[in-house]
Structure formats: C-alpha cells, structure tokens
Design a protein around this motif. Structure first.
Motif, PDB file in Angstrom:
ATOM      1  N   ALA A 210       0.833  -1.203   0.000  1.00 28.19           N
ATOM      2  CA  ALA A 210       0.000   0.000   0.000  1.00 28.19           C
ATOM      3  C   ALA A 210       0.869   1.255   0.000  1.00 28.19           C
ATOM      4  CB  ALA A 210      -0.930  -0.013   1.208  1.00 28.19           C
ATOM      5  N   LEU A 211       1.958   1.245   0.782  1.00 32.13           N
ATOM      6  CA  LEU A 211       2.856   2.401   0.797  1.00 32.13           C
ATOM      7  C   LEU A 211       3.534   2.587  -0.562  1.00 32.13           C
ATOM      8  CD1 LEU A 211       4.490   1.891   4.312  1.00 32.13           C
ATOM      9  CD2 LEU A 211       2.691   3.514   3.679  1.00 32.13           C
ATOM     10  N   LYS A 212       3.966   1.472  -1.186  1.00 35.65           N
ATOM     11  CA  LYS A 212       4.590   1.555  -2.513  1.00 35.65           C
ATOM     12  C   LYS A 212       3.600   2.078  -3.545  1.00 35.65           C
ATOM     13  CE  LYS A 212       7.629   0.726  -5.771  1.00 35.65           C
ATOM     14  NZ  LYS A 212       8.852   1.531  -5.896  1.00 35.65           N
ATOM     15  N   LEU A 213       2.346   1.584  -3.471  1.00 36.37           N
ATOM     16  CA  LEU A 213       1.328   2.042  -4.413  1.00 36.37           C
ATOM     17  C   LEU A 213       1.078   3.527  -4.255  1.00 36.37           C
ATOM     18  CD1 LEU A 213      -0.832   1.496  -6.555  1.00 36.37           C
ATOM     19  CD2 LEU A 213      -2.408   0.877  -4.694  1.00 36.37           C
ATOM     20  N   GLY A 214       1.031   4.011  -3.023  1.00 36.33           N
ATOM     21  CA  GLY A 214       0.827   5.440  -2.797  1.00 36.33           C
ATOM     22  C   GLY A 214       1.944   6.269  -3.393  1.00 36.33           C
ATOM     23  N   SER A 215       3.190   5.758  -3.279  1.00 35.81           N
ATOM     24  CA  SER A 215       4.328   6.471  -3.858  1.00 35.81           C
ATOM     25  C   SER A 215       4.220   6.537  -5.382  1.00 35.81           C
ATOM     26  CB  SER A 215       5.619   5.772  -3.449  1.00 35.81           C
ATOM     27  OG  SER A 215       6.736   6.335  -4.101  1.00 35.81           O
ATOM     28  N   LEU A 216       3.819   5.419  -5.997  1.00 38.60           N
ATOM     29  CA  LEU A 216       3.699   5.391  -7.456  1.00 38.60           C
ATOM     30  C   LEU A 216       2.568   6.275  -7.946  1.00 38.60           C
ATOM     31  CD1 LEU A 216       4.269   1.584  -8.184  1.00 38.60           C
ATOM     32  CD2 LEU A 216       5.840   3.486  -8.636  1.00 38.60           C
ATOM     33  N   LEU A 217       1.435   6.241  -7.226  1.00 38.81           N
ATOM     34  CA  LEU A 217       0.304   7.083  -7.647  1.00 38.81           C
ATOM     35  C   LEU A 217       0.668   8.564  -7.587  1.00 38.81           C
ATOM     36  CD1 LEU A 217      -2.705   5.290  -5.906  1.00 38.81           C
ATOM     37  CD2 LEU A 217      -2.233   5.388  -8.352  1.00 38.81           C
ATOM     38  N   GLY A 218       1.583   8.912  -6.695  1.00 42.01           N
ATOM     39  CA  GLY A 218       1.960  10.312  -6.577  1.00 42.01           C
ATOM     40  C   GLY A 218       3.063  10.733  -7.522  1.00 42.01           C
ATOM     41  N   THR A 219       3.805   9.778  -8.124  1.00 43.08           N
ATOM     42  CA  THR A 219       4.973  10.154  -8.930  1.00 43.08           C
ATOM     43  C   THR A 219       4.898   9.735 -10.394  1.00 43.08           C
ATOM     44  OG1 THR A 219       6.091   8.105  -8.267  1.00 43.08           O
ATOM     45  CG2 THR A 219       6.476  10.055  -6.915  1.00 43.08           C
ATOM     46  N   VAL A 220       4.129   8.670 -10.706  1.00 44.33           N
ATOM     47  CA  VAL A 220       4.107   8.191 -12.087  1.00 44.33           C
ATOM     48  C   VAL A 220       3.343   9.181 -12.970  1.00 44.33           C
ATOM     49  CG1 VAL A 220       3.273   6.377 -13.627  1.00 44.33           C
ATOM     50  CG2 VAL A 220       4.302   5.796 -11.434  1.00 44.33           C
ATOM     51  N   ALA A 221       3.941   9.555 -14.034  1.00 48.19           N
ATOM     52  CA  ALA A 221       3.312  10.508 -14.946  1.00 48.19           C
ATOM     53  C   ALA A 221       2.206   9.838 -15.746  1.00 48.19           C
ATOM     54  CB  ALA A 221       4.362  11.085 -15.900  1.00 48.19           C
ATOM     55  N   GLY A 222       1.211  10.601 -16.068  1.00 45.67           N
ATOM     56  CA  GLY A 222       0.146  10.108 -16.932  1.00 45.67           C
ATOM     57  C   GLY A 222      -0.798   9.140 -16.279  1.00 45.67           C
ATOM     58  N   VAL A 223      -0.944   9.209 -14.958  1.00 48.64           N
ATOM     59  CA  VAL A 223      -1.835   8.290 -14.264  1.00 48.64           C
ATOM     60  C   VAL A 223      -3.269   8.444 -14.752  1.00 48.64           C
ATOM     61  CG1 VAL A 223      -2.855   7.762 -12.005  1.00 48.64           C
ATOM     62  CG2 VAL A 223      -0.401   8.132 -12.207  1.00 48.64           C
ATOM     63  N   ALA A 224      -3.655   9.671 -15.025  1.00 49.96           N
ATOM     64  CA  ALA A 224      -5.043   9.928 -15.427  1.00 49.96           C
ATOM     65  C   ALA A 224      -5.387   9.287 -16.765  1.00 49.96           C
ATOM     66  CB  ALA A 224      -5.296  11.431 -15.496  1.00 49.96           C
ATOM     67  N   THR A 225      -4.391   8.881 -17.553  1.00 51.62           N
ATOM     68  CA  THR A 225      -4.667   8.321 -18.890  1.00 51.62           C
ATOM     69  C   THR A 225      -4.566   6.800 -18.905  1.00 51.62           C
ATOM     70  OG1 THR A 225      -2.343   8.463 -19.549  1.00 51.62           O
ATOM     71  CG2 THR A 225      -3.722  10.412 -19.904  1.00 51.62           C
ATOM     72  N   LEU A 226      -4.428   6.175 -17.707  1.00 56.12           N
ATOM     73  CA  LEU A 226      -4.209   4.735 -17.672  1.00 56.12           C
ATOM     74  C   LEU A 226      -5.492   3.913 -17.679  1.00 56.12           C
ATOM     75  CD1 LEU A 226      -1.187   4.455 -15.233  1.00 56.12           C
ATOM     76  CD2 LEU A 226      -1.200   4.209 -17.716  1.00 56.12           C
ATOM     77  N   GLY A 227      -6.621   4.552 -17.687  1.00 55.31           N
ATOM     78  CA  GLY A 227      -7.859   3.800 -17.798  1.00 55.31           C
ATOM     79  C   GLY A 227      -8.683   3.792 -16.528  1.00 55.31           C
ATOM     80  N   PRO A 228      -9.921   3.274 -16.607  1.00 59.84           N
ATOM     81  CA  PRO A 228     -10.846   3.316 -15.471  1.00 59.84           C
ATOM     82  C   PRO A 228     -10.392   2.484 -14.276  1.00 59.84           C
ATOM     83  CG  PRO A 228     -11.729   1.980 -17.282  1.00 59.84           C
ATOM     84  CD  PRO A 228     -10.531   2.678 -17.814  1.00 59.84           C
ATOM     85  N   TYR A 229      -9.653   1.403 -14.522  1.00 56.23           N
ATOM     86  CA  TYR A 229      -9.247   0.548 -13.395  1.00 56.23           C
ATOM     87  C   TYR A 229      -8.369   1.314 -12.416  1.00 56.23           C
ATOM     88  CZ  TYR A 229      -6.843  -3.052 -10.712  1.00 56.23           C
ATOM     89  OH  TYR A 229      -6.320  -3.783  -9.687  1.00 56.23           O
ATOM     90  N   LEU A 230      -7.307   1.952 -12.916  1.00 60.00           N
ATOM     91  CA  LEU A 230      -6.414   2.680 -12.034  1.00 60.00           C
ATOM     92  C   LEU A 230      -7.073   3.941 -11.487  1.00 60.00           C
ATOM     93  CD1 LEU A 230      -2.959   2.266 -13.798  1.00 60.00           C
ATOM     94  CD2 LEU A 230      -3.737   1.258 -11.660  1.00 60.00           C
ATOM     95  N   ASP A 231      -8.014   4.515 -12.243  1.00 57.27           N
ATOM     96  CA  ASP A 231      -8.766   5.640 -11.681  1.00 57.27           C
ATOM     97  C   ASP A 231      -9.557   5.187 -10.452  1.00 57.27           C
ATOM     98  OD1 ASP A 231      -7.861   7.419 -13.546  1.00 57.27           O
ATOM     99  OD2 ASP A 231      -9.600   7.216 -14.880  1.00 57.27           O
ATOM    100  N   ALA A 232     -10.177   4.023 -10.556  1.00 59.05           N
ATOM    101  CA  ALA A 232     -10.931   3.480  -9.420  1.00 59.05           C
ATOM    102  C   ALA A 232      -9.998   3.160  -8.256  1.00 59.05           C
ATOM    103  CB  ALA A 232     -11.705   2.236  -9.849  1.00 59.05           C
ATOM    104  N   VAL A 233      -8.810   2.614  -8.558  1.00 56.77           N
ATOM    105  CA  VAL A 233      -7.845   2.300  -7.513  1.00 56.77           C
ATOM    106  C   VAL A 233      -7.395   3.576  -6.803  1.00 56.77           C
ATOM    107  CG1 VAL A 233      -5.508   1.446  -7.078  1.00 56.77           C
ATOM    108  CG2 VAL A 233      -7.052   0.165  -8.572  1.00 56.77           C
ATOM    109  N   ARG A 234      -7.166   4.641  -7.589  1.00 56.27           N
ATOM    110  CA  ARG A 234      -6.742   5.903  -6.980  1.00 56.27           C
ATOM    111  C   ARG A 234      -7.812   6.441  -6.034  1.00 56.27           C
ATOM    112  NH1 ARG A 234      -4.898  10.563 -10.957  1.00 56.27           N
ATOM    113  NH2 ARG A 234      -7.042  10.204 -11.679  1.00 56.27           N
ATOM    114  N   LEU A 235      -9.076   6.316  -6.425  1.00 55.00           N
ATOM    115  CA  LEU A 235     -10.158   6.759  -5.542  1.00 55.00           C
ATOM    116  C   LEU A 235     -10.266   5.889  -4.287  1.00 55.00           C
ATOM    117  CD1 LEU A 235     -12.964   7.554  -8.177  1.00 55.00           C
ATOM    118  CD2 LEU A 235     -11.605   9.192  -6.847  1.00 55.00           C
ATOM    119  N   ALA A 236     -10.018   4.594  -4.444  1.00 48.13           N
ATOM    120  CA  ALA A 236     -10.150   3.665  -3.314  1.00 48.13           C
ATOM    121  C   ALA A 236      -8.890   3.585  -2.471  1.00 48.13           C
ATOM    122  CB  ALA A 236     -10.496   2.273  -3.837  1.00 48.13           C
ATOM    123  N   TYR A 237      -7.839   4.238  -2.873  1.00 42.20           N
ATOM    124  CA  TYR A 237      -6.564   4.096  -2.173  1.00 42.20           C
ATOM    125  C   TYR A 237      -6.641   4.448  -0.685  1.00 42.20           C
ATOM    126  CZ  TYR A 237      -1.764   4.706  -0.698  1.00 42.20           C
ATOM    127  OH  TYR A 237      -0.583   4.630   0.005  1.00 42.20           O
TER     128      TYR A 237
END
Length: 435
Positions: free
Chosen positions: A309-336
């Motif tokens: 969970a800590l690693k995922l939070g770091s990636l969600l905050g640093t990986v570029a173009g997260v918003a263009t990765l599709g509905p799955y990761l958008d849902a994950v970002r909301l549920a994080y």
C-alpha cells in the motif's frame, strides 16, 4: 430465563429461575410473569402467599408458538453463529482482495512507466530496457505474489494428520480475523456463572450466609483479605448479591453480619445440593485461537499488504500520466485511502490488542488470586469465620418446597371449586393481630 424454566421441568418459583439463570429477582419475576401470561401457565398460591408457576414441559416451544418476537429471537440465535462466521471469512477474503488490487496496480503503473521511458529512449534501447524491466517486474509481479497468496489462503493448508490439531480448528481465512481482532471475551458468561453459584451456596445454607461464604464468587478487595481478627471490615463487596437476590443484612449479638435471602428459600423443584465450583475462576484472554503457523502467515500477509500500500501510494503520486491509464487505475486511486486504512488497521490492531490483553489478564489474575485466597481462608476457618457461620445457622429457615397439592389457589382450576379454601386463606390474611 426460558432455558432455566425448561431445565427445571416447568414447575418453578421466581427464586428457582433467578438461581438457575443467574439473573436478579426483579428480572426473573418480570420474565416469569410475562411467560405465564403468554403461555397461559397455571399459577398456584401457597398458604404463605408464595407463587408457584406451572408451565408444564416444553416452555420454550409454548413461548415460541405464543410470541412472534420470541420466534424471531430464536431464529437469530440459530443463524448468528453463521453470520459471525461469514463476517470472519469476509474480513479474511478482503485481505486477499486488497493484496491483489495493490500489487496488480503496482505492476500496471511500473509497466506504464517503463513503456514511457522506452519510447523516450528510442527503439534501439528496447532490448536493454526490456531486460531491466523484467528484473523489476519480478519483484512486484502479481503473478508471483498472487500464486503464493492463493496457496497460503487455502483453509486446508495445515495438514489434518497432525495429531495435536483440534478437529474443529478454524481455517486460515477465519484465522486472519482471529489474528487481528481476537476471538471475543472468554468471560462473556461470568456474571451468569457467578450468580448461579452464589444462589446455590445460599440455598445449600438454607438462605443465610456470611460474607466469607460468598467471597470466593465475588470480588473481595485486598483490604478485606488482609483484615485482622479484631478489625472493623467493610463488606460492601457483598452488595451486588444482596441487590440481585433481594437479600437483607442481619446483625448478630456478637456484632457479626449475616445475610438472609428469604426469596431463595422457596422452590418448586426437589430440594438437592447441586455441585458448585470451589471458587469463581475467570478465564484469561488469549491472543488468538488460531494455530501459531496461521498467525505467522497472517502477520506476513498483513506486513506485505502494508508495504504494498505504501509503494502504491508512492507510485500514484509520482508516475506521470496516471489519469490516462484507464478506469481501473482511476478506481484504484479513488479507493486508495480505504486500502491504506485497511492495511494500517490490520497491522496496528493486533499490537494494541496485545497490550490491552496484558493489562486485562493481570487484573483477571489478581481477581482469581483474591477469590482463591478467600476460599482457602474459608476452608481454614481463619479468625472469626467459624463463629460467624455458626451464628448464621440461627437464621436458617430451611428451603421450602412448594407443591400444587398444598396450594390454596390454582389459576387453572375453576374458582367455584376452590371458593372455600380461598375464603379461608383470605380470612387468615385479614385476621387482626391479637392484642
């Protein structure tokens, strides 16, 4: 209360029910009256005005037929173990779902980042980049992590052939819940056990006892246990028993206190001495009923889930173009936030609970030691104990067994047929005192 009526054969007094169920007399009286009203039980009145309720056999079945609410309560009692089991399994399954979501998302985010870097470097770097990417993917690969977690999630992971393994041992998914939240209070029935034994002690002594006879089942303070022979002591710890069974204190000629319980002297059952424990022993709170290997795996999974969970939070905050990765990761970002809260709760709750258990078990151990010492003092007859018990015997009035054939009135018999007996009973109640 209903179970107590059934176990006593259906013919009871309020004192019988209070003693058997371990509830106070007011609750027993209210419930017995309500049961008599709902089931149409016969009520007999003795020549001393004492009430004997005759429900007949199968009071539980009678009550279920008469009350929809009772039926609902009985249904819940039957299904609640399954609901509890489903909740435990659901919590364990949530851990696997959380791990799957977290590491799948990590894999996708890292893959996306590497693909973006490869496009920037050009196709000439694809081979080297692919090799490096493969090494990184092994660490966070959902295939590798997922396979291991699925294997650990098998409830039959511990072999049945292990000779010391209890036959009803919980599976691993349930063990996850047990590891985090424990298995409930092992002393959930301590008040019932306490007052059931106190009531039996009182009845075995014909309704008159001293504090020393009740102390092994109550919570005597240290100051009372360390009292001197001639010291004025405080017996306030007996008050809960007095309140529950409507007792009263009596002072003897020597200044000792005897506790008298008149309402526990009447019974509708055959008089007998039932076995009671020597003293009330509370059970210490264990960390978990799950096996040690299951607890170890649950801790490992919880730790892996938190790190993920800590690693995922770091990636969600640093990986570029997260918003263009599709509905799955958008849902994950909301549920994080929920995933993180679950992961932190999973790890911290057992630690906090362990600390609280140490404190509670120390208190339980002290209470058990106090009750054990009270029993030893009673058996040894230390100090003035023997004198007080002898004084209490002068207040004993015997346990009276009420029977239907000695009643002056029965609710299930035509009043016209009992008019003479009832009139005689009424006349005796109204007879003026002799001058």
């Amino acid at each position: 209360v209903v179970g107590a009526v059934d176990s006593l054969g259906g013919r009871v007094t309020v004192g019988d029910v209070a003693a058997k169920a371990g509830v106070d007399l007011q609750i027993a009286a209210t419930n017995v009256r309500d049961m008599a009203y709902l089931t149409g039980a016969a009520v007999s009145v003795s020549d001393r005005g004492e009430l004997l309720y005759d429900f007949g056999p199968g009071a539980t079945a009678q009550l279920a037929q008469a009350s929809a609410r009772a039926q609902l309560a009985q249904t819940w009692e039957k299904v609640s173990p399954w609901v509890n089991k489903a909740a435990r399994i659901g919590f364990g399954v949530t851990l696997f779902a959380s791990i799957a979501i977290i590491f799948t998302s990590i894999f996708l985010l890292q893959s996306s980042s590497k693909s973006s870097d490869s496009r920037d470097r050009g196709r000439s770097d694809d081979g080297g980049g692919g090799g490096g990417g493969g090494g990184g993917d092994i660490i966070f690969s959902p295939r590798i992590w997922g396979t291991d977690f699925y294997y650990l999630g098998n409830p039959y992971y511990s072999p049945y052939g292990y000779e010391q393994r209890p036959r009803d041992e919980m599976g691993f998914v349930e063990a996850i819940y047990s590891f985090v939240f424990g298995d409930g209070d092992p002393n959930f029935d301590i008040e019932e056990r306490r007052y059931r034994q106190i009531a039996q002690v009182i009845r075995d002594n014909d309704g008159a006892v001293v504090a020393e006879q009740l102390a092994p089942y109550l919570d005597p303070p240290e100051t009372w246990l360390a009292r001197g022979d001639s010291a004025v002591v405080d017996e306030a710890f007996v008050t809960p028993a007095l309140t529950r069974f409507n007792g009263r204190p009596e002072v003897t000629d020597t200044g000792d206190i005897v506790y008298v319980f008149d309402e526990l002297r009447a019974t509708g059952a055959n008089k007998g001495r039932n076995a009671v424990s020597l003293w009330l022993k509370a059970r210490e709170i264990g960390f978990s009923r799950a096996s040690g290997i299951y607890q170890f795996f649950a801790a490992c999974l919880g730790g892996a889930n938190l790190l993920g969970a800590l690693k995922l939070g770091s990636l969600l905050g640093t990986v570029a173009g997260v918003a263009t990765l599709g509905p799955y990761l958008d849902a994950v970002r909301l549920a994080y936030p929920l995933l993180l809260v679950y992961a932190v709760t999973f790890v911290t709750t057992p630690v906090v609970r362990w600390g609280l258990n140490q404190s509670r078990n120390a208190r339980i151990s002290n209470q058990n030691a106090a009750r054990s010492q009270a029993y030893e003092d009673l058996q040894a007859g230390r100090g003035d104990v023997r004198r007080k018990i002898a004084a209490a015997q002068r207040f004993e009035d015997g346990v009276r067994r009420l029977s239907a054939d000695k009643s002056v009135f029965r609710s299930d018999v035509d009043a016209a047929a009992q008019v003479d007996d009832f009139a005689d009973f009424d006349r005796r109640l109204k007879t003026p005192k002799t001058k």
